[in-house]
Design an enzyme around this catalytic site. Structure first.
Site, PDB file in Angstrom:
ATOM      1  CG  LEU A   1      -1.678  -1.188   1.706  1.00  0.00           C
ATOM      2  CD1 LEU A   1      -2.277  -1.116   3.057  1.00  0.00           C
ATOM      3  CD2 LEU A   1      -2.619  -1.525   0.584  1.00  0.00           C
ATOM      4  NE  ARG A   2       0.913   3.148  -5.152  1.00  0.00           N
ATOM      5  CZ  ARG A   2       0.402   3.532  -6.333  1.00  0.00           C
ATOM      6  NH1 ARG A   2       1.115   4.266  -7.039  1.00  0.00           N
ATOM      7  NH2 ARG A   2      -0.698   2.981  -6.665  1.00  0.00           N
TER       8      ARG A   2
ATOM      9  CB  CYS B   1       8.065   1.782   3.317  1.00  0.00           C
ATOM     10  SG  CYS B   1       6.498   2.082   4.099  1.00  0.00           S
TER      11      CYS B   1
HETATM   12  C1  UGA Z   1       6.163   2.470  -0.336  1.00  0.00           C
HETATM   13  C2  UGA Z   1       5.658   1.514  -1.808  1.00  0.00           C
HETATM   14  O1  UGA Z   1       5.396   2.063  -2.664  1.00  0.00           O
HETATM   15  C3  UGA Z   1       4.549   0.656  -1.156  1.00  0.00           C
HETATM   16  O2  UGA Z   1       4.260  -0.370  -2.301  1.00  0.00           O
HETATM   17  C4  UGA Z   1       4.964  -0.117   0.091  1.00  0.00           C
HETATM   18  O3  UGA Z   1       3.639  -1.019   0.381  1.00  0.00           O
HETATM   19  C5  UGA Z   1       5.130   0.937   1.086  1.00  0.00           C
HETATM   20  O4  UGA Z   1       6.194   1.613   0.638  1.00  0.00           O
HETATM   21  C6  UGA Z   1       5.352  -0.057   2.283  1.00  0.00           C
HETATM   22  O5  UGA Z   1       6.416  -0.704   2.339  1.00  0.00           O
HETATM   23  O6  UGA Z   1       4.631   0.199   3.420  1.00  0.00           O
HETATM   24  P1  UGA Z   1       5.106   4.616   0.404  1.00  0.00           P
HETATM   25  O7  UGA Z   1       6.371   4.843   1.063  1.00  0.00           O
HETATM   26  O8  UGA Z   1       3.770   5.018   0.839  1.00  0.00           O
HETATM   27  O9  UGA Z   1       5.181   3.375  -0.472  1.00  0.00           O
HETATM   28  O10 UGA Z   1       5.723   5.948  -0.754  1.00  0.00           O
HETATM   29  P2  UGA Z   1       6.062   5.766  -2.250  1.00  0.00           P
HETATM   30  O11 UGA Z   1       4.605   6.421  -3.078  1.00  0.00           O
HETATM   31  O12 UGA Z   1       6.426   4.544  -2.527  1.00  0.00           O
HETATM   32  O13 UGA Z   1       6.844   6.958  -2.340  1.00  0.00           O
HETATM   33  C7  UGA Z   1       8.257   6.632  -1.577  1.00  0.00           C
HETATM   34  C8  UGA Z   1       9.163   7.993  -1.750  1.00  0.00           C
HETATM   35  O14 UGA Z   1       9.690   7.786  -3.183  1.00  0.00           O
HETATM   36  C9  UGA Z   1       8.650   9.253  -1.636  1.00  0.00           C
HETATM   37  O15 UGA Z   1       9.363   9.987  -1.018  1.00  0.00           O
HETATM   38  C10 UGA Z   1       8.288   9.531  -3.011  1.00  0.00           C
HETATM   39  O16 UGA Z   1       8.221  11.271  -3.242  1.00  0.00           O
HETATM   40  C11 UGA Z   1       9.811   9.097  -3.609  1.00  0.00           C
HETATM   41  N1  UGA Z   1       9.540   9.031  -5.257  1.00  0.00           N
HETATM   42  C12 UGA Z   1       8.269   8.143  -5.711  1.00  0.00           C
HETATM   43  C13 UGA Z   1      10.219   9.810  -6.005  1.00  0.00           C
HETATM   44  O17 UGA Z   1      11.139  10.366  -5.592  1.00  0.00           O
HETATM   45  N2  UGA Z   1      10.061   9.440  -7.438  1.00  0.00           N
HETATM   46  C14 UGA Z   1       9.024   8.593  -7.800  1.00  0.00           C
HETATM   47  O18 UGA Z   1       9.099   8.398  -9.165  1.00  0.00           O
HETATM   48  C15 UGA Z   1       8.168   8.017  -7.062  1.00  0.00           C
END
Ligand code: UGA
Length: 440
Positions: free
Chosen positions: A152-153, A260
């Protein structure tokens, strides 16, 4: 089915409310009485779009309840999900104490009740081999142990639960397999991947680490674009169009944060060390991301003309959350950047749509920070505006209004949200990720 979830934090709550939406009878347990009280009033202690409405539905259908008393719910329960935290320990490993304590408690209750048909499932992110540890703890009660990691994001969690790319179930026995398949059977379109518990546990870390790798990788390529003049936007688009690579998670930015990726990457590194396996790629991802987060404040300072010039200047920080659609600031690049700027005598006007309360708590010891929900208020009389979080509203900002209300003329867009031509047409100095640093 009757489901109990231990831990009513982010994962436990979203999963519990979504299981109720699938028609199951759910009880969410938490040892924080105040949280249970809040939930029993129909309020949600976290920010997640759509969750409050879903909770109201589940409550009106009598499919969900909240309690601090696990013992009252085990007798009639078919499956218990453990969704407690696995915070990072000092050595980088995942701290399993909450998971193992919960498992022990369930084991003892099952022994007392002579209950032998219960499935215990870990939803918490746990290192490979955890199910084996739980099996040892629970061997007298005959509990069946399974793994069902969550993907889950934050900000997108309901859709990720209801329409996932896949549901992973890790089972080492027939009973767990049948129970988990039954629990997810209302998601008729969804692909269920069934494997053993060890593989299931490692799938979660592999997924998060690979996504983190994509982000760190594209951020380093952006650095190369800055030196060579290649266009990062077109580059990541074209690279991602290769279906073997995929377009998602190739957005450049100030580095990944959240509860995460940083934690799970470190835990995977630790697992590699414990097993004497060289995971040099993931090691490099971690240090690349740490350096990237650190470098953002210095990028802003250099836009202001260096340390001496920057002292006493006023900077608007747009976005404090680690990403959009959340109030979560854990490991947020925006918070790290704000702290570093304050350290160098820069005054901050910070803005976020949801994360101000958490930021105030985290930044309580820092001087010279003012907070505004309205980004235009934060921008007033600032020397530089920096965008740190990808809130979609920032791409709609009225540049004329920004120009009008700033006293300086520098925009540092660390999420590449604005339109370069438009910003520059207002004689604003526009810095963005991947901008050609042409020193000729
Ligand atoms: C992440 C995973 O995407 C989920 O699948 C997982 O379940 C979750 O961790 C977990 O382990 O519980 P989340 O931490 O909510 O989810 O957020 P993401 O949307 O994955 O983003 C993580 C970070 O990466 C953020 O700081 C975001 O800004 C950054 N990001 C994301 C980027 O810099 N570039 C991108 O293209 C995507």
């Amino acid at each position: 089915m009757n489901i109990t979830i231990i831990g009513s934090g982010y994962v436990g709550l979203v999963s519990g409310i979504c299981f109720a939406r699938l028609g199951h009878n759910v009880t969410c347990i938490d040892n924080q009485e105040e949280k249970i009280h809040t939930l029993n009033k129909g309020e949600i202690p976290i920010f997640e779009p759509g969750l409050k409405e879903m909770l109201a539905d589940a409550r009106s259908n009598n499919l969900i309840s909240f309690s601090s008393d696990l013992s009252a719910h085990i007798a009639n329960c078919d499956a218990v999900f453990i969704a407690v935290g696995t915070p990072q320990d000092e050595d980088g490993s995942a701290d399993l104490s909450y998971v193992l304590t919960a498992a022990q408690e369930i084991n003892d209750l099952c022994l007392d009740l002579n209950k032998k048909d219960l499935i215990l499932v870990t939803k918490s992110t746990v290192p490979v081999g955890t199910a084996e540890k739980i099996k040892k703890i629970t061997k007298n009660s005959g509990l069946k142990i399974a793994s069902n990691p969550e993907f889950l994001r934050e900000g997108n969690a309901i859709e990720d639960f209801m329409k996932p790319d896949r549901v992973v179930i890790g089972c080492d026995d027939e009973l767990s397999s049948e129970a988990l398949r039954k629990i997810y059977s209302p998601l008729t379109e969804v692909r269920i991947v069934e494997t053993d518990t060890k593989t299931s546990e490692l799938i979660k870390y592999t997924s998060n680490a690979l996504l983190a790798t994509k982000i760190a990788f594209i951020n380093e390529i952006a650095n190369l674009c800055e030196k060579t003049g290649a266009n990062i936007k077109e580059l990541s688009k074209a690279t991602g169009l290769d279906s073997r690579i995929g377009e998602k998670f190739l957005n450049v930015g100030p580095g990944y944060g959240g509860s995460c990726f940083p934690k799970d990457v470190n835990a995977l590194i630790r697992t590699g060390k414990d097993n004497e396996v060289n995971l040099s790629i993931i090691d490099a991802v971690e240090s690349s991301n740490v350096n990237r987060k650190k470098s953002m404040a210095h990028r802003i300072i250099s836009q202001l003309g260096g340390l001496d010039q920057a002292k006493g200047k006023v900077v608007a920080i747009l976005g404090l959350a680690f990403k959009a659609n959340t109030d979560d600031i854990r490991y947020s690049p925006a918070i790290a950047t704000t702290k570093e700027l304050v350290k160098h005598g820069i005054a901050i006007r910070a803005s976020d749509f949801e994360a101000i309360k958490n930021s105030k708590r985290e930044l309580a010891n820092e001087d010279g920070i003012n907070y505004f929900v309205d980004p235009y208020k934060a921008i007033e009389n600032t020397d530089l505006v920096a965008i740190l979080t990808e809130w979609p509203q920032y791409s709609e900002l009225d540049i004329a209004r920004i120009k009008e209300s700033m006293r300086g003329n520098i925009i540092c867009d660390l999420r590449n949200m604005l339109n370069k031509q438009e910003v520059e047409s207002y004689q604003l100095q526009y810095d963005y990720i991947g901008k050609y640093q042409n020193n000729d």
